[in-house]
Design an enzyme around this catalytic site. Structure first.
Site, PDB file in Angstrom:
ATOM      1  N   GLN A 188      -0.641   0.126  -5.647  1.00  0.00           N
ATOM      2  CA  GLN A 188      -1.707  -0.264  -4.725  1.00  0.00           C
ATOM      3  C   GLN A 188      -2.147   0.933  -3.900  1.00  0.00           C
ATOM      4  O   GLN A 188      -1.319   1.641  -3.312  1.00  0.00           O
ATOM      5  CB  GLN A 188      -1.225  -1.391  -3.805  1.00  0.00           C
ATOM      6  CG  GLN A 188      -2.324  -1.938  -2.910  1.00  0.00           C
ATOM      7  CD  GLN A 188      -1.913  -3.187  -2.146  1.00  0.00           C
ATOM      8  OE1 GLN A 188      -0.825  -3.726  -2.348  1.00  0.00           O
ATOM      9  NE2 GLN A 188      -2.785  -3.663  -1.278  1.00  0.00           N
ATOM     10  N   ASP A 189      -3.477   1.179  -3.883  1.00  0.00           N
ATOM     11  CA  ASP A 189      -4.066   2.240  -3.061  1.00  0.00           C
ATOM     12  C   ASP A 189      -3.629   3.643  -3.501  1.00  0.00           C
ATOM     13  O   ASP A 189      -3.307   4.502  -2.668  1.00  0.00           O
ATOM     14  CB  ASP A 189      -3.726   2.033  -1.581  1.00  0.00           C
ATOM     15  CG  ASP A 189      -4.377   0.807  -0.984  1.00  0.00           C
ATOM     16  OD1 ASP A 189      -5.149   0.137  -1.708  1.00  0.00           O
ATOM     17  OD2 ASP A 189      -4.121   0.501   0.183  1.00  0.00           O
ATOM     18  N   GLN A 199       0.836  -1.198   0.000  1.00  0.00           N
ATOM     19  CA  GLN A 199       0.000   0.000   0.000  1.00  0.00           C
ATOM     20  C   GLN A 199       0.874   1.254   0.000  1.00  0.00           C
ATOM     21  O   GLN A 199       1.777   1.384   0.823  1.00  0.00           O
ATOM     22  CB  GLN A 199      -0.925   0.017   1.207  1.00  0.00           C
ATOM     23  CG  GLN A 199      -1.933  -1.137   1.233  1.00  0.00           C
ATOM     24  CD  GLN A 199      -1.440  -2.332   1.995  1.00  0.00           C
ATOM     25  OE1 GLN A 199      -0.235  -2.577   2.108  1.00  0.00           O
ATOM     26  NE2 GLN A 199      -2.364  -3.102   2.551  1.00  0.00           N
ATOM     27  N   ASP A 223      -6.970  -2.123  -5.767  1.00  0.00           N
ATOM     28  CA  ASP A 223      -7.790  -1.243  -4.914  1.00  0.00           C
ATOM     29  C   ASP A 223      -7.354   0.219  -5.038  1.00  0.00           C
ATOM     30  O   ASP A 223      -7.325   0.957  -4.039  1.00  0.00           O
ATOM     31  CB  ASP A 223      -7.681  -1.684  -3.446  1.00  0.00           C
ATOM     32  CG  ASP A 223      -8.074  -3.131  -3.234  1.00  0.00           C
ATOM     33  OD1 ASP A 223      -8.853  -3.670  -4.031  1.00  0.00           O
ATOM     34  OD2 ASP A 223      -7.585  -3.737  -2.247  1.00  0.00           O
TER      35      ASP A 223
END
Length: 299
Positions: A135-136, A113, A157
């Site tokens: 990611q993120d 993340q 995500d």
């Protein structure tokens, strides 16, 4: 009030944070921070007490706000930062606007993340902004947010959070096989979560098996309306995050998707295809109005 930032000198400030710090707190007057072309490697925060701040970049590709923290990076206390403290830029002030610039988390793929932009201020507007990460990439807090002509890149995500947010004429670009475009955590009582209007889904060469979203929380709400979807999108479209109970509560819908990734007949049975009458209700003014009647398309 106008403040000018130039990383090379010759302006009011060399860093964007210095300009934000100089803006008055609690003011109802707009403050424009004009950012000249350059790479600004700084962990940036627009605090909640700084309202009506507008970042205006000299050019979208030329102005890069960047940092490289990720969830595993040690913080000041020696403990890992975690996802929420990993952001390159935090936007907490209400009525914030950014135009013509790039916001990047340069941590790299495979580091876990690593948030580029962390947005919690209400009535936040991003126009002609590129968000780069893996990611993120983009965290959207529980507020109203509007993204127009933006490009958002990531792999897992990479648009996530509880916001009511409209993405209009945006490019959503996936960089990993088996990725997830969204991870909404819409509260149960909130009628709209993420709404994508007239957007395009694209991907890196060879990327396949991409999901439109998975529910970070049970009542995740995501609607894709008149979106061109490339061949990377999985026919079933949606994932239940390995929790079948969320199939009964998640609010996932589409209308008039087109392109090789549009396959309404193959979508999971717990998602919906909207009727034309239902789709007509998905307007920026209706979705973002709230109690104050906010409509960012009215200038």
């Amino acid at each position: 009030m106008k403040l000018v930032v130039d990383a090379g000198g010759g302006a009011d400030f060399r860093t964007v944070q210095a300009a934000v710090d100089a803006a008055p707190a609690g003011s109802a007057e707009p403050v424009t921070v004009f950012i000249r072309n350059g790479v600004y490697e700084e962990k940036l925060t627009v605090p909640k007490e700084k309202r009506y701040i507008r970042f205006l970049g000299e050019s979208r590709e030329g102005v890069v706000l960047t940092y490289s923290d990720n969830a595993k990076t040690p913080g000041p206390d020696g403990e890992p930062l975690g996802t929420f403290r990993s952001a390159s830029a935090f936007f907490h002030g209400d009525d914030f606007t950014a135009e013509n610039l790039t916001i990047r988390n340069a941590s790299g793929q495979g580091t876990g993340q690593a948030v580029a932009a962390f947005v919690t201020g209400d009535r936040a507007v991003f126009r002609n902004v590129t968000f780069l990460g893996f990611q993120d990439t983009l965290y959207t807090g529980e507020s109203r947010q509007y993204y127009e002509n933006c490009r958002i890149e990531g792999d897992v995500d990479f648009i996530f959070g509880p916001a009511t947010a409209v993405f209009q004429n945006c490019i959503i670009h996936c960089k990993r096989r088996g990725g997830y475009l969204t991870a909404a955590s819409t509260p149960e009582h909130v009628p709209y979560g993420y709404v994508f209007l007239d957007c395009r889904i694209t991907s890196d060469p060879g990327v396949t098996d991409v999901y439109l979203g998975r529910p970070w929380r049970p009542y995740a709400s995501v609607a894709w309306i008149r979106t061109h979807m490339d061949a990377s999108i999985k026919p079933e479209g949606w994932h239940n995050w390995r929790d079948p109970a969320r199939e009964a509560t998640s609010r996932y819908s589409e209308y008039a998707s087109f392109g090789p990734g549009a396959n309404p007949a193959a979508r999971v049975p717990w998602s919906r295809q909207l009727t034309p009458e239902e789709a007509e209700l998905y307007t920026v003014g209706r979705i973002l109005a709230g109690e104050d009647g906010w409509d960012p398309t009215r200038r």
